[in-house]
Design a protein around this motif. Structure first.
Motif, PDB file in Angstrom:
ATOM      1  N   ALA A 125      43.961  52.750   6.104  1.00 36.29           N
ATOM      2  CA  ALA A 125      43.321  51.932   5.067  1.00 36.29           C
ATOM      3  C   ALA A 125      43.496  52.582   3.693  1.00 36.29           C
ATOM      4  O   ALA A 125      43.734  51.887   2.693  1.00 36.29           O
ATOM      5  N   PHE A 126      43.399  53.902   3.640  1.00 35.43           N
ATOM      6  CA  PHE A 126      43.599  54.632   2.384  1.00 35.43           C
ATOM      7  C   PHE A 126      45.011  54.393   1.845  1.00 35.43           C
ATOM      8  O   PHE A 126      45.206  54.101   0.653  1.00 35.43           O
ATOM      9  N   VAL A 127      46.010  54.509   2.733  1.00 35.97           N
ATOM     10  CA  VAL A 127      47.408  54.293   2.321  1.00 35.97           C
ATOM     11  C   VAL A 127      47.619  52.853   1.866  1.00 35.97           C
ATOM     12  O   VAL A 127      48.296  52.589   0.856  1.00 35.97           O
ATOM     13  N   LEU A 128      47.031  51.918   2.601  1.00 39.91           N
ATOM     14  CA  LEU A 128      47.172  50.499   2.260  1.00 39.91           C
ATOM     15  C   LEU A 128      46.603  50.204   0.878  1.00 39.91           C
ATOM     16  O   LEU A 128      47.249  49.557   0.039  1.00 39.91           O
ATOM     17  N   VAL A 129      45.397  50.689   0.619  1.00 44.32           N
ATOM     18  CA  VAL A 129      44.769  50.465  -0.694  1.00 44.32           C
ATOM     19  C   VAL A 129      45.603  51.117  -1.796  1.00 44.32           C
ATOM     20  O   VAL A 129      45.807  50.525  -2.870  1.00 44.32           O
ATOM     21  N   GLY A 130      46.105  52.324  -1.534  1.00 40.90           N
ATOM     22  CA  GLY A 130      46.944  53.007  -2.523  1.00 40.90           C
ATOM     23  C   GLY A 130      48.185  52.212  -2.871  1.00 40.90           C
ATOM     24  O   GLY A 130      48.561  52.088  -4.049  1.00 40.90           O
ATOM     25  N   ASN A 131      48.831  51.637  -1.856  1.00 44.73           N
ATOM     26  CA  ASN A 131      50.035  50.826  -2.104  1.00 44.73           C
ATOM     27  C   ASN A 131      49.710  49.528  -2.843  1.00 44.73           C
ATOM     28  O   ASN A 131      50.470  49.090  -3.714  1.00 44.73           O
TER      29      ASN A 131
ATOM     30  N   ILE B 212      51.314  46.381   7.038  1.00 42.78           N
ATOM     31  CA  ILE B 212      51.290  45.943   5.638  1.00 42.78           C
ATOM     32  C   ILE B 212      51.680  47.100   4.721  1.00 42.78           C
ATOM     33  O   ILE B 212      52.407  46.921   3.735  1.00 42.78           O
ATOM     34  N   SER B 213      51.225  48.320   5.054  1.00 41.33           N
ATOM     35  CA  SER B 213      51.556  49.495   4.238  1.00 41.33           C
ATOM     36  C   SER B 213      53.050  49.750   4.223  1.00 41.33           C
ATOM     37  O   SER B 213      53.630  50.058   3.168  1.00 41.33           O
ATOM     38  N   ILE B 214      53.705  49.644   5.385  1.00 43.39           N
ATOM     39  CA  ILE B 214      55.151  49.886   5.458  1.00 43.39           C
ATOM     40  C   ILE B 214      55.905  48.827   4.650  1.00 43.39           C
ATOM     41  O   ILE B 214      56.873  49.131   3.947  1.00 43.39           O
ATOM     42  N   THR B 215      55.448  47.577   4.741  1.00 43.20           N
ATOM     43  CA  THR B 215      56.081  46.514   3.944  1.00 43.20           C
ATOM     44  C   THR B 215      55.928  46.795   2.455  1.00 43.20           C
ATOM     45  O   THR B 215      56.896  46.715   1.692  1.00 43.20           O
ATOM     46  N   LEU B 216      54.716  47.128   2.029  1.00 36.50           N
ATOM     47  CA  LEU B 216      54.464  47.387   0.612  1.00 36.50           C
ATOM     48  C   LEU B 216      55.239  48.613   0.129  1.00 36.50           C
ATOM     49  O   LEU B 216      55.798  48.603  -0.973  1.00 36.50           O
ATOM     50  N   SER B 217      55.288  49.674   0.941  1.00 38.54           N
ATOM     51  CA  SER B 217      56.018  50.871   0.524  1.00 38.54           C
ATOM     52  C   SER B 217      57.518  50.604   0.462  1.00 38.54           C
ATOM     53  O   SER B 217      58.224  51.172  -0.377  1.00 38.54           O
ATOM     54  N   SER B 218      58.020  49.705   1.331  1.00 33.60           N
ATOM     55  CA  SER B 218      59.433  49.318   1.276  1.00 33.60           C
ATOM     56  C   SER B 218      59.733  48.606  -0.043  1.00 33.60           C
ATOM     57  O   SER B 218      60.759  48.862  -0.680  1.00 33.60           O
ATOM     58  N   VAL B 219      58.831  47.725  -0.437  1.00 32.17           N
ATOM     59  CA  VAL B 219      58.982  47.012  -1.713  1.00 32.17           C
ATOM     60  C   VAL B 219      58.909  47.999  -2.879  1.00 32.17           C
ATOM     61  O   VAL B 219      59.754  47.983  -3.788  1.00 32.17           O
TER      62      VAL B 219
END
Length: 528
Positions: A422-428, A369-376
């Protein structure tokens, strides 16, 4: 003209995404036979140098080419061809300066880095690994030029060729080690594989650009800018956005052995424990690639310009991409956790570390999910924000390892990785809320996903219980057949339930492969 350009960009993104998926599957797949041939000790040696090789690979594949393609796109409006003295030579010079600096520092400090890792026998492997940076400029500049011209095929083909050569050399080295060679030779062999792979990629790329003599000329431009800022700043920021999983492995390589020694574990046992822990890496990589591959194709279609012009349309495509990623990553994570005892024994010879690796599988959910969000976010010009979030995740992982490993051994490392992701995911998620309001996510079919997951786990439990009643799965081959069969059944069950419970819209189904077949499973009224 604009429509043709957009189609060209989307087609190029699809080609690159497909090549990335194929090469990452190859990269994940060969590590299973590598562990089988060299054991956990050999796998430990390989994983200690892999993050360094991975950084070189990402620089040569994503970071520097993306920066160069940005320069080429900007130049393209004024110049029909690229000048060798005014473009190629200065750009290559800056690339070599960056890569050469990494090589010199890394090569001369390899003994210190090996000492930091807690294993001075890694020094020759680290020296060989840092040597791969000398080839980064050669492949980066040609890939960047083609990408700047919206021609992604050379990058895609060279990427796959590079992986095939690299994997071939590594497996040959593993066979050599199995026949009695020093186990630390696998580190040197892995580096040699990367060097030969990069050389093969360069030969292909050079042949490609040599035929395209219209791309370059020897005419010197009267006015040309320095490319230093774009190459260093843009290239490194792009790299960081591709380095989430790699950065976690780098932190483990630097801190796990010293932390285990601090906990009172003997050095030989610590090396084996690190090798066991690293069994989870190819599974994480494979699960993350499958879950986030659609998002990587999304980058060109999600831009700041399109967001400003058609916000509702772009938000809809963002939500669809994230939704698909969540569905796939949830299924992959739950399935792997349930099946891990069999996966561990069939793929990696024994059941060591099953509990710790089950915890580590949670990384697939967060990283996908983090990679998808960071791509967006990257497409919306939040490159600096996502890079800083990744750096924050690295700090969290480092602190987690230092605190948790001395207390919980490799359970602690698995917990630290999960917390960092989880930290990266929440940040994104917090960053994306500026573009996509919270209320847009509420209508997602969370109940249907939960029921689909429950149905998949129940079906796997029933199949597992039935098989163990009637069959004695004695032997790795039978376990492998059992594992692959249950994986297929679980995935099929999960997909059918998602479709039947209306978790996908008809419009979303039409963007997936075999959409006509999938549409038949939609609830009545949706499949018309």
């Amino acid at each position: 003209m604009t429509k043709l350009r957009s189609r060209s960009i989307l087609k190029g993104a699809f080609i690159l995404t497909l090549a990335g998926v194929i090469s990452k599957i190859i990269s994940a797949g060969y590590r299973v036979p590598l562990q089988n041939l060299t054991g956990d000790m050999g796998f430990y040696v390989y994983q200690q140098v892999y993050p360094i090789l991975g950084i070189a690979l990402i620089l040569a594949l994503y970071g520097f080419p993306a920066a160069i393609s940005k320069i080429v796109s900007e130049i393209g409006e004024d110049q029909s061809s690229l000048s060798v003295p005014s473009f190629f030579l200065p750009v290559f010079g800056w690339l070599m300066a960056a890569s050469g600096l990494i090589f010199i520092v890394g090569y001369t400090q390899s003994a210190w880095i090996a000492s930091l890792m807690g294993d001075e026998q890694l020094t020759p492997s680290l020296k060989a690994a840092f040597s791969t940076f000398l080839l980064v400029p050669f492949v980066s500049i040609i890939r960047g030029v083609f990408q700047g011209k919206n021609d992604m095929t050379p990058t895609a083909v060279s990427q796959i060729i590079e992986q095939i050569f690299r994997v071939g050399v590594i497996i040959c080295t593993a066979v050599f080690v199995m026949q009695g060679a020093e186990v630390y030779a696998i580190g040197v062999g892995a580096s040699l594989g990367s060097i030969i792979g990069a050389l093969a990629a360069f030969v292909i790329l050079f042949y490609w650009i040599a035929r395209k003599d219209s791309i370059w000329s020897f005419h010197r431009w009267q006015n040309h800018k320095t490319y230093k800022r774009t190459i260093f700043l843009h290239g490194i920021l792009i790299c960081l956005n591709y380095m989430l999983l790699l950065s976690l492995q780098l932190v483990d390589a630097l801190t796990m052995i010293p932390s285990l020694l601090k906990a009172g574990v003997a050095l030989d046992d610590a090396r084996i424990m690190k090798g066991v822990f690293d069994r989870g890496q190819p599974l994480i990589q494979l699960g993350t690639v499958l879950a986030s591959s659609l998002a990587l194709a999304l980058i060109p279609s999600v831009t700041r310009t399109r967001m400003n012009r058609h916000p509702e349309k772009v938000i809809k495509s963002i939500i669809s991409a994230v939704k698909v990623t969540v569905f796939i990553s949830l299924g992959a994570t739950a399935g792997l956790i349930f099946l891990f005892p069999a996966i561990n024994q069939s793929f990696f010879e024994n059941g060591q570390g099953t509990g710790e690796l089950r915890v580590l599988m949670l990384v697939i959910l967060g990283s996908s999910i983090s990679i998808t969000l960071s791509s967006v976010l990257q497409g919306l010009n939040y490159i600096k924000h996502t890079a800083m979030i990744i750096l924050g995740g690295i700090v969290v992982k480092w602190a987690g390892n230092m605190i948790l490993i001395p207390i919980f051994d490799i359970y602690g490392a698995a917990m630290a990785s999960t917390i960092a992701v989880a930290f990266v995911l929440v940040g994104n998620i917090v960053t994306l809320r500026h573009e996509v309001p919270w209320k847009k996510w509420m209508p997602l079919p969370w109940r249907g996903v939960g029921l689909s997951l429950l149905g998949m786990v129940i079906s796997l439990w029933v199949m597992k219980t039935t098989i163990y009643v009637f069959f004695d799965l004695d032997g790795r081959l039978l376990l492998l057949i059992y594992t692959l069969s249950l994986t297929g059944i679980g995935a099929l069950t999960y997909l059918v339930l998602l479709l039947r419970l209306g978790c996908f819209t008809k419009e979303e189904i039409q963007t997936l492969p075999s959409h006509k077949v999938l549409a038949k499973f939609l609830p009545k009224g949706m499949n018309q």
